[in-house]
Design a protein around this motif. Structure first.
Motif, short mmCIF file in Angstrom:
data_model
loop_
_atom_site.label_atom_id
_atom_site.label_comp_id
_atom_site.label_asym_id
_atom_site.label_seq_id
_atom_site.Cartn_x
_atom_site.Cartn_y
_atom_site.Cartn_z
N GLY A 145 -7.57 1.66 -4.87
CA GLY A 145 -6.97 1.62 -6.21
C GLY A 145 -5.78 2.53 -6.36
O GLY A 145 -5.34 2.83 -7.47
N ASP A 159 -5.91 -4.66 -13.23
CA ASP A 159 -7.01 -4.14 -12.41
C ASP A 159 -7.99 -5.23 -11.99
O ASP A 159 -8.46 -5.25 -10.87
CB ASP A 159 -7.77 -3.05 -13.18
N VAL A 172 -1.13 -2.07 -4.14
CA VAL A 172 -2.29 -1.27 -4.57
C VAL A 172 -3.32 -1.27 -3.45
O VAL A 172 -3.67 -2.33 -2.94
CB VAL A 172 -2.94 -1.87 -5.85
N LYS A 190 -1.01 -8.19 -4.72
CA LYS A 190 -1.51 -6.91 -5.23
C LYS A 190 -1.76 -5.91 -4.10
O LYS A 190 -1.48 -4.72 -4.23
CB LYS A 190 -2.83 -7.21 -5.97
N GLU A 209 1.59 0.76 -13.16
CA GLU A 209 0.58 -0.29 -13.02
C GLU A 209 1.23 -1.64 -12.77
O GLU A 209 1.43 -2.42 -13.70
CB GLU A 209 -0.28 -0.34 -14.29
N THR A 257 -10.54 -1.21 -9.59
CA THR A 257 -9.63 -2.26 -9.13
C THR A 257 -10.37 -3.31 -8.33
O THR A 257 -11.13 -2.98 -7.42
CB THR A 257 -8.54 -1.66 -8.22
N HIS A 311 -9.86 -6.76 -5.85
CA HIS A 311 -8.85 -7.40 -5.00
C HIS A 311 -9.33 -8.78 -4.59
O HIS A 311 -10.52 -8.97 -4.29
CB HIS A 311 -8.63 -6.58 -3.72
#
Lengths: 515, 472
Positions: free
Chosen positions: A171, A210, A167, A163, A206, A102, A104
């Protein structure tokens, strides 16, 4: 006289002989000089960038950039970053590499862990001489709602949670919702504005891609259900069907790592998309500028509809799996979509407000979807992330106020122009910028205003466009078309410091200096 | 222009060295002055005029002060003109908005009519390094008046002293008496150049490889909101900031000393492993030595130093540190930082005079370390409210919620923790740059070159990284 400070002198013992020292000094000097020589060609190119009516200080900054962006350093940067990112799983100042593949976006994280939108920076810190004063989001949102209400339009505010709220860096799915999110929701709701909380739409396996800052296709579909429900949209007559396709893309966060050709170490990410098809035409549902329902937003609206954000196929103009398409699928309505990448806070509203009076008068609801990052960042990280909250003024003119032929050619003098930042520092690959053209002489077509408000490409694929260097006070020949309401230009990030809502907007298809 | 930038390393520095060494000795001061004006004007060309004005006033005042047969009144007047011009310029650019905002705040607090700061004050740009060069320039007049230095022989030498780019924007604050002889007569040797080059290389590496990574963690913690700032994160932030400011500032000093040495100058040392101190009193003998010396010689001693009884000594310490705090920045946080340091210095002196207990070094270092961390919080925070909230978080009374996990994941990754440990070990146990390079052997020169190569590559990845002390 005795030097009272002599004891403060630096004394050292140098052991190596002259040859060793000479080798060391020569190596040092060569190290300083060789990269410069190697990059002279790119340095020339950088310095010969088109003039932009710049101040002396801007020229000095350009020289700075020319040095740091010289080919040799650019190559080092890409190579070293690929070693860090592909080998050691380390990001850079903009991208944090987390667990389980993942990535960010750092401002997304800052919007959760930061001081929030209600924090006031002290004057000594926030003072930005010569810069634009910082606007807090809440007053701007409330004012925009009032402006719409005066015109009989209802506003729905739909911030898309970042995100990082769903998350973790490792991840793992989690809920990390700062208190100021709840407070903002409360303040907006108290003002009688519908605040659509999309957190429930992001439950599930999800919610985000990612390698990308954006949400997953599944989350878009769930959000469309929530928004359609909150907006209480009537059932329209559009008959739609669904088509499932599998598409792949390398995310925007991989681009932001700046790996150059080494980005292959990040495999493309696959997404199952659900396209919404107009059953009558057999094509993805198209936006309709005449619709009473406007959808304003940023790239969270454009993704899965606009192929320039990825997931498209060659020759495809519209993917038909984005938020607007799914809202159409839910409601049977078409939407007037004004979505500008990176322009969720202000750009899309400015574009909406610039619409002719009679077009705005037909609207009933405005659904405004933008990244919660813009809403939650405090001033300093907000400025760093390029967030700008601006008040808008609505266009007082109707379509009949001026004649707008499809194409016209004119010559005019650039009276003012917007600034263009460093393409390598922005979050988006492409942007357009505005100029104000006066002293107009028509060559073909008709135009009744004294000045023209024209947009041109600033940069594409992070490379300055040939149209970026218009100088103030110089005369050019423009081939203008009305500003498109769809396509890559309408979605491109708009660099606009001029803010001329009173004039119709045009796009320059070509421009050349007039001697 | 920043030392740790491509434009400086690969543009300005080679050109400056070339021009400097091509110039005959008697013109070197002028060449260096012109180069320094280019270096300084790179931020804002108008700032050069300000510096030139300050230089001219102090040179003329110095001429009056040192003129033979001059009446004491004329000398004293010239001294006060010099001090006033420097302090007024510093006051206008650095403190006007602070004073104006403080008056406004006070008026609101007292329930009076709101007093807003005039708009133009909000558009004043603080000239980089103004606190350093005004102090330096002012010290010339004071030293002349006291007879600690001889007047500059010509304007070029004096302008070179004020503007010298290696130490212009962040010190060390060099007194004229310390380098007047060097301005007239200095030697340029291969040994000196190699020593300077190596010192510069280690300073550059210190900035890029140690200070900047610590700064990233510290910035993350100090920009964190109450909801994410746990006690652990707050302590990590305080420790990393303490390391950042030390490595950053001492790196600048290393680079300044190194650059000076490459051009034949020897400047005073500015740091001596301050975090090895066992008391705050010792800390101030090891930290920013040129400022401590300046405050001692031009403030503490004229106030009476320790010659007017205990109470007056404590008051003098407090006053000097308060002014030292305000010198750093126009914010109440700096005032509090200075006051805390002054109070602790006074308390330590009182404890020594009253009890004179031998304190084990380990305990002394630990207590001093904690005191420094707590006071650095005021130094780093943008407002007193933020500092208080930060200290609350450090004491475990914060309001951290579920977001703290995200912050922990960001700052407590193995890479960040590894960097933190390395920096702590270097700051607490390794010899400092001067000690390490006192005896220069070939492998230290080679290691310095290697570190510079690595640091340039890392610098390209880090983006803009100005030195912390540039803001002062």
């Amino acid at each position: 006289m005795k030097n009272p400070y002599s004891k403060e002198d630096l004394r050292e013992e140098v052991v190596p002989g002259p040859i060793t020292l000479l080798v060391g000094i020569t190596t040092f000097i060569l190290f300083l000089v060789v990269p410069l020589i190697l990059s002279l060609s790119s340095f020339d190119l950088a310095l010969s960038k088109p003039e932009q009516g710049k101040s002396f200080r801007s020229v000095l900054r350009d020289i700075d950039s020319a040095f740091s962006d010289a080919t040799v350093f650019q190559q080092w940067r890409e190579r070293d970053q690929s070693i860090l990112s592909c080998g050691l799983r380390e990001g850079n100042s903009r991208v944090v590499m987390g667990g389980q593949g993942t990535l960010h976006y750092r401002p997304d994280i800052d919007s959760v862990i930061g001081k929030g939108p209600f924090y006031r920076e002290p004057t000594s810190v926030a003072r930005a001489p010569g810069g634009t004063p910082w606007q807090d989001p809440l007053p701007v949102i409330l004012e925009f709602s009032d402006q719409l209400r005066e015109r009989g339009i209802e506003l729905l505010v739909v911030p898309v949670p970042t995100k990082s709220m769903k998350v973790s860096v490792r991840g793992i799915n989690h809920d990390s919702v700062p208190a100021f999110w709840h407070l903002m929701k409360e303040r907006i709701s108290e003002a009688g504005i519908t605040f659509v909380d999309l957190m429930p739409a992001l439950e599930g396996a999800e919610p985000f891609l990612d390698q990308d800052t954006h949400w997953s296709s599944g989350a878009v579909q769930k959000a469309a259900v929530l928004i359609a429900d909150a907006a209480a949209l009537p059932k329209g007559g559009l008959v739609t069907g669904m088509r499932e396709v599998e598409r792949e893309n390398r995310g925007d966060l991989v681009d932001m790592l700046g790996l150059g050709e080494a980005d292959g170490c990040f495999p493309e990410e696959s997404q199952p998309l659900v396209q919404v098809i107009d059953a009558e035409l057999g094509n993805p549902v198209a936006p309709n500028p005449e619709s009473p329902y406007a959808l304003l937003g940023d790239s969270f609206v454009n993704i899965y509809d606009d192929p320039s954000l990825g997931f498209g196929e060659s020759g495809e103009e519209r993917i038909g799996a984005g938020l607007a398409s799914h809202l159409s699928g839910q409601s049977g309505l078409q939407f007037h979509v004004i979505a500008i990448n990176g322009g969720g806070a202000s750009g899309a509203r400015k574009a909406f407000a610039a619409l002719p009076l009679d077009v705005v008068a037909k609207k009933k609801k405005v659904i405004w979807v933008f990244s919660a990052r813009d809403l939650l960042l405090a001033e300093i990280p907000g400025r760093r992330a390029g967030v700008r909250w601006e008040r808008v003024e609505f266009n007082p003119r109707s379509r009949s106020g001026s004649v707008r032929p499809d194409v016209m050619t004119l010559t005019g003098v650039v009276h003012d122009r917007s600034r263009i930042g460093d393409p390598l520092e922005t979050a988006y690959d492409s942007a357009i910028y505005s100029v104000l053209v006066g002293e107009i002489a028509m060559e073909s077509g008709e135009y009744s205003e004294g000045e023209a408000f024209v947009f041109l490409w600033a940069f594409q694929d992070r490379t300055l466009a040939s149209t970026a260097g218009l100088k103030k006070g110089r005369r050019y020949r423009f081939t203008l078309v009305p500003f498109p309401s769809s396509g890559a230009i309408s979605h491109a990030t708009q660099l606009d410091d001029l803010f001329r809502q009173d004039l119709p907007r045009y796009f320059a298809e070509s421009v050349e200096p007039v001697e | 222009m920043v030392f740790s930038s491509h434009i400086f390393l690969f543009g300005f520095l080679p050109i400056a060295l070339l021009l400097y060494y091509l110039t005959p000795f008697r013109w070197k001061s002028i060449t260096l002055t012109l180069l320094s004006y280019v270096f300084y004007g790179w931020w804002n060309p108008w700032f050069v005029l300000l510096m030139f004005g300050s230089t001219l006033v102090d040179y003329l005042c110095g001429g009056v002060i040192s003129k033979e047969g001059q009446s004491p009144l004329a000398g004293k007047t010239a001294l006060w003109v010099s001090i006033s011009v420097n302090l007024l310029s510093l006051g206008f650019f650095k403190y006007a908005i602070f004073v104006s905002d403080s008056i406004g705040g006070l008026a609101t607090w007292m329930g009076w009519e709101p007093v807003g700061a005039p708009d133009f004050l909000r558009y004043i740009v603080l000239p980089v390094g103004i606190s350093f060069y005004t102090f330096q320039s002012m010290s010339y007049s004071i030293d002349l008046y006291r007879g600690h230095a001889k007047a500059a022989k010509n304007f070029a030498d004096f302008a070179c002293y004020v503007s010298m780019f290696p130490q212009l924007v962040a010190g060390p604050i060099v007194r004229y008496g310390a380098i007047s002889e060097q301005l007239r007569n200095r030697s340029h040797t291969m040994q000196g150049f190699a020593a300077g080059m190596t010192r510069f290389n280690y300073g550059f590496a210190k900035k890029i490889l140690l200070a900047n990574p610590m700064g990233q963690i510290a910035d993350t913690c100090f920009e964190a909101g109450g909801g994410s700032l746990s006690a652990l994160a707050a302590w990590v932030g305080a420790v990393t900031y303490a390391l950042q400011i030390y490595f950053d500032f001492s790196a600048y000093s290393d680079m300044a000393l190194g650059l000076g040495r490459m051009m034949g100058f020897r400047f005073m040392e500015n740091f001596d492993s301050p975090y090895k101190s066992t008391s705050l009193t010792e800390f101030w003998r090891r930290w920013h030595i040129s400022l401590s010396g300046f405050l001692r010689d031009y403030l503490y001693i004229p106030l009476g130093g320790n010659r007017r009884g205990r109470a007056r000594t404590y008051l003098n310490l407090l006053l000097v540190m308060l002014i030292g705090g305000v010198w750093h920045g126009a914010q109440w946080t700096f005032v509090i930082w200075g006051a805390l340091h002054g109070a602790i210095l006074a308390l330590e002196r009182w404890g020594r005079e009253r009890f004179n207990l031998p304190i084990p070094r380990v305990i002394g270092r630990a207590v001093t370390g904690v005191l420094l961390l707590v006071t650095w919080v005021f130094f780093r925070s943008e407002s007193c409210g933020v500092a208080v909230n930060y200290l609350k978080a450090m004491s475990g009374f914060g309001e951290a919620g579920e977001e703290q996990g995200l912050l922990h994941e960001l700052i407590l990754r193995p890479v960040e923790l590894g960097q933190l440990c390395v920096c702590l070990i270097i700051a607490l146990f390794f010899p400092n740059s001067r000690e390490f390079l006192e005896r220069l052997v070939w492998w230290k020169v080679a290691a310095g070159l290697g570190l510079t190569f690595i640091s340039v590559r890392v610098m390209s990845l880090q983006g803009f990284n100005p030195f912390l002390y540039f803001q002062f």
